[in-house]
Design a protein around this motif. Structure first.
Motif, short mmCIF file in Angstrom:
data_model
loop_
_atom_site.label_atom_id
_atom_site.label_comp_id
_atom_site.label_asym_id
_atom_site.label_seq_id
_atom_site.Cartn_x
_atom_site.Cartn_y
_atom_site.Cartn_z
N ILE A 4 1.01 -1.23 0.02
CA ILE A 4 -0.03 -0.09 0.15
C ILE A 4 0.82 1.08 0.04
O ILE A 4 1.82 1.34 0.79
N GLN A 5 0.34 2.28 -0.91
CA GLN A 5 1.41 3.32 -0.83
C GLN A 5 -0.08 4.63 -0.91
O GLN A 5 -0.81 4.49 -1.55
N VAL A 6 0.48 5.69 -0.06
CA VAL A 6 -0.64 6.95 -0.18
C VAL A 6 0.05 8.02 -1.10
O VAL A 6 1.21 8.32 -0.59
N ILE A 7 -0.74 8.25 -2.09
CA ILE A 7 -0.38 9.46 -2.85
C ILE A 7 -1.38 10.58 -2.62
O ILE A 7 -2.39 10.43 -2.91
N LYS A 8 -1.06 11.60 -1.70
CA LYS A 8 -2.04 12.88 -1.71
C LYS A 8 -3.33 12.17 -1.05
O LYS A 8 -3.05 11.33 0.26
N ASP A 9 -4.31 12.26 -1.40
CA ASP A 9 -5.67 11.66 -0.77
C ASP A 9 -5.76 10.34 -1.38
O ASP A 9 -7.16 9.65 -0.98
N HIS A 10 -5.00 9.65 -2.17
CA HIS A 10 -5.45 8.40 -2.54
C HIS A 10 -4.59 7.20 -2.21
O HIS A 10 -3.30 7.52 -2.01
N THR A 11 -5.11 6.21 -1.63
CA THR A 11 -4.43 4.93 -1.29
C THR A 11 -4.05 3.99 -2.61
O THR A 11 -5.18 3.80 -3.30
N ILE A 12 -2.90 3.71 -2.96
CA ILE A 12 -2.49 3.06 -4.01
C ILE A 12 -2.17 1.55 -3.53
O ILE A 12 -1.53 1.44 -2.72
N ILE A 13 -2.65 0.70 -4.69
CA ILE A 13 -2.34 -0.67 -3.98
C ILE A 13 -1.30 -1.10 -5.06
O ILE A 13 -1.76 -1.49 -6.14
N ARG A 14 -0.16 -1.34 -4.70
CA ARG A 14 0.89 -1.77 -5.67
C ARG A 14 0.90 -3.15 -5.88
O ARG A 14 1.10 -3.81 -5.04
N ILE A 276 4.83 5.56 -10.03
CA ILE A 276 4.13 6.27 -9.29
C ILE A 276 2.75 6.56 -9.97
O ILE A 276 2.82 7.13 -10.96
N ALA A 277 1.82 6.29 -9.39
CA ALA A 277 0.51 6.71 -9.92
C ALA A 277 0.23 8.12 -9.72
O ALA A 277 0.08 8.83 -8.56
N ASP A 278 -0.44 8.88 -10.70
CA ASP A 278 -0.75 10.33 -10.53
C ASP A 278 -1.87 10.30 -9.88
O ASP A 278 -2.78 9.42 -9.77
N ASP A 279 -2.28 11.44 -9.08
CA ASP A 279 -3.50 11.48 -8.55
C ASP A 279 -4.69 12.23 -9.27
O ASP A 279 -5.70 12.60 -8.69
N THR A 280 -4.50 12.26 -10.64
CA THR A 280 -5.50 12.62 -11.63
C THR A 280 -6.32 11.27 -12.09
O THR A 280 -5.68 10.33 -12.46
N TYR A 281 -7.63 11.38 -11.85
CA TYR A 281 -8.54 10.25 -12.39
C TYR A 281 -9.40 10.69 -13.16
O TYR A 281 -10.41 11.61 -12.93
N LEU A 282 -9.55 10.24 -14.46
CA LEU A 282 -10.62 10.46 -15.47
C LEU A 282 -11.52 9.25 -15.76
O LEU A 282 -10.85 8.47 -16.20
#
Length: 524
Positions: A4-14, A276-282
């Motif tokens: 698990i990685q937290v990027i800004k307000d998003h929790t990323i599951i690597r 790294i996943a960006d915190d932009t979701y479209l």
């Protein structure tokens, strides 16, 4: 294996297994050497794009006979767009021994405007750090200057900011080490009677080539990273040209490796130091993971990858379906929830509904191939969303699909509803002809959406019209000086920039490379 990685307000599951697979598919870069062709200056000319024209002065070899002092400058033209490293510039003092450092500024540009207008004048909202310029103090002369940063350019301007009055400097042995993962020898030459079509194909391939690095970059000048919407179109062009299937597969695994805790795939990822996943979701970009995966399978028949990534692709559909209201219609929002096109006036509801329907059709095909339990659900949702679009978004009197509370009629809405095959082919054909005839005010602003217009015309059998549209758009870009195709182009507003100034625009951009796909796939 995941962490698990937290990027800004998003929790990323690597997913480290997916990351390892992507790493194994990392390509070797192909390196060549390029040299300048001309010395030029730039002159004001209101008749050309951006108002600046490159004026050839003499062959670049003439530089060896010149020297430069404080306030002097020269501009090199490498003759075509390059992506690579400028290194081993030989700089020598002329006159007395140098008794002070050389203060040198080097500016890189894809277009003449970047050589003409000072970067200090830029006040757009995207960072000025993307503007390509460097300033050096060179203490020891003679010397060799190598620039470690990669640049995207055709033109290079050298300015002597300061040196002592006792010496001048001369320059020699310019070379650019270009880099790409695209092997041009794999591309079958296009035999075509139309010279403009051949030229459009050539420039498309050059655009794709310069964007194919360790990933499919959106633009080698800016943003230099992997965007899912660009990847989808680059992959299609790649299948018809370079056939680098492993690079597409690598990029799919990179996206699949870093979803958030809801399972949604980010719009783009950074790959230079770490993934790294960006915190932009479209929403539309996430949905395109489904279509990109389907297209990859259609090109490769790689059932193992299709099966392994299907659960995550299905999750993008499920997330999109959660955006539907009680009428099975995408909930409109006053936010940047979908991209669709660079147009601040564009309402995204109807085109996003079209993207979802388009993806559902391909998700159903994948579900059939992998024998997924989700097949019945997907078929039901396809039926619901198509009926909803016909019932709630079609304006019978206007003869167009409308979008949002203001019932906006846009090019994007019609294009995506045709690609989604909401109506039968004949009615879709009539819709596109009506669109071209009436020309609604909310128009196309990027090659990204223009690609979809041309493909929609092909889908309904208007091949001749599609070819004319492609020539009028990408052909006009070539007339305006494109040696690679641009991020943004409006033939009626040629200095358009969503960022506030065209000097920050990308003039080699992935989503504009698709004419080679259209030409070769559909035998245009």
């Amino acid at each position: 294996m995941a962490n698990i990685q937290v990027i800004k307000d998003h929790t990323i599951i690597r997913n480290e297994d997916f990351i390892a697979k992507a790493e194994q598919l990392k390509p070797e870069l192909i390196r060549t050497e390029a040299h300048p062709v001309h010395l030029i200056d730039v002159v004001s000319d209101a008749s050309v794009v951006h108002g600046w024209r490159a004026n050839i002065l003499e062959p670049a070899e003439g530089l060896s006979d010149k020297s430069f002092g404080k306030g002097d400058q020269f501009i090199l033209d490498f003759g075509t767009h390059l992506v690579g490293y400028l290194d081993h510039i030989h700089i020598s003092p002329v006159g007395s021994p140098p008794d002070a450092p050389l203060h040198l500024k080097i500016t890189f540009g894809e277009m003449p405007i970047e050589m003409a207008e000072p970067f200090g004048s830029y006040e757009g909202w995207i960072s000025s750090s993307w503007l390509q310029e460097e300033v050096f103090h060179i203490d020891i002369l003679p010397g060799v200057l190598s620039l470690p940063r990669r640049y995207s350019f055709r033109y290079v301007k050298f300015e002597v900011l300061a040196a002592s009055q006792k010496y001048r400097v001369s320059f020699d042995k310019f070379a650019c080490r270009t880099v790409t993962s695209a092997d041009i020898s794999k591309v079958t030459p296009l035999e075509h009677p139309d010279e403009l079509i051949k030229k459009i194909d050539e420039v498309s391939i050059k655009t794709l080539q310069d964007c194919m690095q360790l990933v499919f970059e959106d633009g080698p000048k800016r943003d230099r990273r992997l965007w899912l919407g660009d990847l989808r179109l680059q992959a299609l062009a790649n299948y018809e040209t370079f056939k680098n299937y492993d690079l597409v597969k690598r990029n799919l695994y990179l996206f699949a490796a870093v979803p958030n805790d809801k399972g949604q795939i980010t719009a783009n990822v950074f790959t230079f130091a770490d993934l790294i996943a960006d915190d932009t979701y479209l929403l539309d970009y996430s949905i395109f993971f489904v279509t990109t995966l389907y297209d990859y399978y259609a090109a490769t028949q790689d059932l193992q990858t299709l099966t392994e990534l299907w659960p995550l692709a299905l999750r993008q559909i499920e997330i999109a379906l959660a955006h539907l209201d009680e009428n099975h219609l995408i909930r409109d929002a006053n936010s940047w929830y979908s991209f669709i096109d660079w147009n601040q006036e564009l309402n995204k509801q109807a085109p996003t509904q079209g993207v979802l329907i388009y993806a559902l059709r391909r998700a159903i095909k994948i579900a059939e191939i992998v024998s997924s339990d989700a097949l019945d659900m997907l078929e039901q949702q396809l039926n619901h969303t198509v009926i909803s679009a016909r019932k709630h978004l079609w304006d019978q009197d206007a003869g167009f699909f409308v979008s949002g509370v203001d019932l906006q009629v846009s090019w994007a809405s019609q294009i995506w509803m045709v690609l989604a095959e909401v109506w039968e082919p004949q009615k879709n054909k009539e819709l596109l002809n009506r669109l071209l005839e009436r020309n609604p005010d909310v128009r196309v602003t990027t090659p990204y959406l223009y690609h979809h217009l041309v493909e929609a015309l092909i889908l309904v059998g208007e091949t001749a019209v599609a070819v004319n549209q492609m020539k009028a758009y990408w052909g006009e870009m070539i007339k305006d000086g494109a040696d690679t195709f641009w991020e943004l182009y409006d033939p009626n507003h040629k200095s358009f920039s969503p960022y506030g100034n065209p000097i920050i625009n990308s003039y080699c951009h992935a989503w504009s490379c698709t004419p080679t796909y259209l030409i070769r796939k559909y035998n245009l």
